[in-house]
Design an enzyme around this catalytic site. Structure first.
Site, PDB file in Angstrom:
ATOM      1  N   CYS A  31       0.804  -1.223   0.000  1.00 15.19           N
ATOM      2  CA  CYS A  31       0.000   0.000   0.000  1.00 15.19           C
ATOM      3  C   CYS A  31       0.837   1.274   0.000  1.00 15.19           C
ATOM      4  CB  CYS A  31      -0.939   0.014   1.200  1.00 15.19           C
ATOM      5  SG  CYS A  31      -2.112  -1.355   1.220  1.00 15.19           S
ATOM      6  N   GLN A  77      -4.426  -8.984   6.901  1.00 11.45           N
ATOM      7  CA  GLN A  77      -4.455  -7.614   7.407  1.00 11.45           C
ATOM      8  C   GLN A  77      -5.615  -7.384   8.368  1.00 11.45           C
ATOM      9  OE1 GLN A  77      -3.752  -4.200   5.042  1.00 11.45           O
ATOM     10  NE2 GLN A  77      -2.430  -5.244   3.571  1.00 11.45           N
ATOM     11  N   ARG A 104     -19.278   9.578   3.049  1.00 11.18           N
ATOM     12  CA  ARG A 104     -20.715   9.348   3.226  1.00 11.18           C
ATOM     13  C   ARG A 104     -21.300  10.384   4.179  1.00 11.18           C
ATOM     14  NH1 ARG A 104     -20.587   3.332   5.178  1.00 11.18           N
ATOM     15  NH2 ARG A 104     -22.856   3.623   5.312  1.00 11.18           N
ATOM     16  N   HIS A 151      -9.347   3.928  -0.426  1.00 11.94           N
ATOM     17  CA  HIS A 151      -7.970   3.439  -0.457  1.00 11.94           C
ATOM     18  C   HIS A 151      -7.675   2.859  -1.842  1.00 11.94           C
ATOM     19  CE1 HIS A 151      -4.226   1.770   0.641  1.00 11.94           C
ATOM     20  NE2 HIS A 151      -4.616   0.722   1.354  1.00 11.94           N
ATOM     21  N   CYS A 190       1.607   2.639   5.806  1.00 12.23           N
ATOM     22  CA  CYS A 190       1.951   1.253   6.130  1.00 12.23           C
ATOM     23  C   CYS A 190       1.298   0.332   5.111  1.00 12.23           C
ATOM     24  CB  CYS A 190       1.507   0.902   7.541  1.00 12.23           C
ATOM     25  SG  CYS A 190      -0.260   1.155   7.861  1.00 12.23           S
ATOM     26  N   GLY A 208       0.962  -4.109   3.496  1.00 14.22           N
ATOM     27  CA  GLY A 208       1.003  -5.542   3.684  1.00 14.22           C
ATOM     28  C   GLY A 208       2.412  -6.078   3.843  1.00 14.22           C
TER      29      GLY A 208
END
Length: 384
Positions: free
Chosen positions: A89, A149, A208, A335, A365, A367
């Site tokens: 990521c 995760q 949202r 993401h 941060c 995986g």
């Protein structure tokens, strides 16, 4: 040694998975920000010595060096090279680091960095193609069936004693801040609308409205006996972002006005079981390398893949929560995996310019238990 400076940064809106950007090929999504960068800076692409492009799921429409496909889709000269990089990521941020390192080393003067992810077109984990990238490591080294995760985020929540109510409050705050920033037009300076057929996507689709704790998180935990609900996880998204990184000398030569200077960077790793905790040692490393203290940092952008990750970081690092993701984070904005690091950097730069913040920190941060941390310094006559 030359300085590495950031001349400009631009991103697409963040599209919901299956939303307004779902029909856009990742190469075309990337090309839209490359073209926007040219329009905003009057950059002649012929001078770009490399394109560093982050992407996590390098399969399907994102296979075969999507960075190179983006260069060609943007209509840039065939002579402009590109490479697609991954650090999970943190891929988009790693692309920026690579660009800065090339300039600092004196090997290049003009580099474009960024990233893309179309979560609508390429599913998470598609690059595995049915394989097991970790092999025997999880079982033989850690005594588990695999790295996960979600379960790692649950471990973090337990380790830092994070309650359901605390997680709810953090997630709701991310949405509230993102919606407030959108209403105030704060993202406008870095957004490049995307034309899709006869329509135009101009705004982030993921935040949202009208949420409360019950509406945000749902009823059932994601893991039996766990505290995490669906609203505590960032929604996967479609987006791309690009930055122009040059040497100070090249900026002068081409008439660019840099926004910020790359100050310091660091990478770190931690247990793949906890997964999302390496941002803590990465921050410690980058602060030590920079010679700065926590109190010198005036703005922070940190990834929010799951709410416990940034909350644990806040507890350990001691940064004022008011300067962290002040315009909302990934829990609200989405993401887009390989693009997230570059998307966050566009926000960090915009915040620093608006609020005249001298030093900004970005931490992502990912995986496998890795993280990147970057400090940038605003270039402004007040500070020069």
């Amino acid at each position: 040694m030359p300085d590495a400076v950031i001349v400009d940064a631009v991103r697409t809106p963040s599209g919901r998975r299956g939303g307004g950007l779902a029909d856009v090929h990742p190469a075309d999504l990337s090309a839209s920000v490359l073209r926007a960068l040219v329009e905003r800076t009057a950059l002649d692409p012929v001078h770009v010595e490399d394109v560093q492009w982050g992407c996590v799921s390098q399969a399907g429409d994102q296979a075969g060096n999507v960075g190179r496909a983006a260069v060609l889709a943007a209509g840039w000269p065939e002579e402009v090279p590109a490479v697609t990089v991954t650090r999970a990521c943190a891929s988009g941020q790693q692309a920026i680091e690579h660009a800065a390192w090339a300039v600092l080393a004196g090997q290049m003067d003009v580099v474009v960095a960024g990233g893309v992810e179309s979560s609508s077109r390429v599913s998470l984990g598609a690059a595995r193609q049915g394989g097991d990238p970790n092999g025997r490591v999880p079982r033989e080294r850690y005594g588990v069936d695999g790295f996960d995760q979600l379960r790692g985020a649950e471990r973090i929540a337990r380790r830092w004693n994070l309650s359901r109510a605390q997680l709810d409050d953090f997630a709701l705050r991310s949405h509230d801040r993102a919606l407030s920033a959108a209403r105030a037009g704060l993202y406008g300076p870095v957004l490049a609308p995307v034309d899709v057929g006869g329509a135009r996507v101009t705004e982030d689709e993921c935040p949202r409205t009208g949420l409360d704790a019950a509406g945000l998180v749902g009823r059932a935990p994601l893991v039996p006996d766990g505290v995490l609900q669906r609203g505590h996880a960032a929604p996967l998204a479609d987006a791309a972002a690009a930055l122009l990184v040059t040497s100070t000398e090249a900026a002068r030569r081409f008439g660019f006005t840099p926004i910020a200077r790359y100050h310091s960077g660091a990478v770190a790793a931690a247990s793949p079981l906890d997964v999302l905790t390496a941002h803590i040692p990465a921050t410690e490393k980058v602060l030590k390398r920079s010679g700065l203290a926590v109190g010198d940092i005036g703005a922070v952008e940190i990834s929010e893949p799951f709410a416990p990750a940034p909350m644990a970081w806040l507890a350990e690092v001691g940064v004022d929560p008011g300067i962290v993701n002040a315009w909302g984070g990934s829990l609200a904005l989405g993401h887009p995996l390989g693009a997230t690091g570059a998307v966050l950097m566009t926000t960090l730069l915009a915040r620093m310019r608006r609020d005249r913040v001298r030093f900004g920190l970005q931490v992502v941060c990912g995986g496998g238990g890795i993280a990147t941390a970057t400090i940038i310094e605003l270039l402004d006559p007040f500070y020069c």
